[in-house]
Motif scaffolding. Sequence first.
Motif, short mmCIF file in Angstrom:
data_model
loop_
_atom_site.label_atom_id
_atom_site.label_comp_id
_atom_site.label_asym_id
_atom_site.label_seq_id
_atom_site.Cartn_x
_atom_site.Cartn_y
_atom_site.Cartn_z
N GLY A 90 43.98 42.32 28.01
CA GLY A 90 43.72 42.73 29.38
C GLY A 90 42.60 43.73 29.48
O GLY A 90 41.73 43.64 30.36
N GLU A 94 38.99 42.44 31.02
CA GLU A 94 38.67 43.05 32.31
C GLU A 94 37.37 43.86 32.23
O GLU A 94 36.58 43.86 33.18
CB GLU A 94 39.81 43.95 32.79
N TRP A 109 40.46 35.55 36.98
CA TRP A 109 41.54 35.58 36.00
C TRP A 109 42.48 34.39 36.21
O TRP A 109 43.00 34.19 37.32
CB TRP A 109 42.36 36.86 36.14
N ASP A 234 48.33 42.49 32.43
CA ASP A 234 48.03 43.31 33.61
C ASP A 234 48.01 44.80 33.27
O ASP A 234 47.19 45.56 33.81
CB ASP A 234 49.06 43.05 34.71
N ILE A 237 44.75 45.58 31.91
CA ILE A 237 43.74 45.69 32.98
C ILE A 237 43.80 47.08 33.60
O ILE A 237 42.77 47.71 33.84
CB ILE A 237 43.99 44.60 34.04
#
Length: 278
Positions: A90, A94, A109, A234, A237
Amino acid sequence: MKLEFPVEKTVKLRSSIRTYEDKPLDSKLKQQIKEYIAALSNPFSVEVTLQLLETASSNEKLGTYGVIKGARDYIGATVSEADLNLEAVGYSFEKLILYLANLGIGTCWLGGTFNRNQFSNALEVKANELFPAISPIGYPLEKKRLTDTLIRKIAKSDQRKNWNELFFLKDFSVPLTQEEAKEFAFPLEMVRLGPSASNKQPWRIIKANNGFHFYEAKAPGYSDKLSLDIQRVDIGIAACHFHVAALEKELHGKFEKISDTGVKPPADNHYIFSYIMS
C-alpha cells in the motif's frame, strides 16, 4: 527532505480514473516511471515488486469486468510473505500513484474487480508471491462514461469520514482535535483524504505515549472472497500519506511495531504499527 511532488496539491488532485485515451504512454515517460519504480522504498524494509505491464492496444483484453476502458498499460504489485508485507504494498504503490498524479497520469486502485488469473499469468506471478492489486495507467479521457459516475456514486468516492471517526487521543472514546494534533494535523488530514477499498477508510489512529498508533478497523467478511486482507493495503496507503506529509513538513519519526501501546481498542480494531516521534 525534498519530495518529488507537493503533497497536499497532489493528494487532492489524485482521483480514480476508469476511462483512458486509447493511446500508448510516451516512451520517455515510461522510462521515467520505470526509473522511479526502481528507486522506490518503504519504511517497513519489505521488498515490493511493482511491474509495468505493457500491451500493444486496449483490444488485448485483460479482464476488469467493464470497470476500466481504453487502458493499454497496467502496473501490478507483488510481494512475498513477510511481516507488514501488505502494508508495504500500500505504501509503495500509493507513493507511485501520487507521483503519477503529479505528472497528469491517470491510475485507479483495483483490488478485486479484475481477472486475477489473467493478470497473474501476464505478470508471471510466482507461486510464493501475493498479488494484492493492480492499476491501469494512462492518459485520462476528459469525457467520463456514465459507468464512471455510477461507480463513484456507489462507492461514495467523494465522501470522507470526519476527524472524530478516525483519530483519537489516548483512548478510542476520545476524539483527537486538530489543535491537539498540533503540527501533525496536516499529516492526519492527508490520511483522511486517502483512497481505500470501497472507500471504507479502515484506518484508526490514536495519539498516545509520544506516538501515533495505527489500527485496522476490520470490516467483518469484507476480504473473504480474496486470499488476503485487502484492508491492510489500505493501512499502507494511510501510512504513505502520513509519512510524505510529515517529511514535507520536516517532522521526524519512524514506523515500528511496539509490544504495548497502552491502549485498549474496540472489537474488530487490530493494532498494525506505530509512528514514534523523535
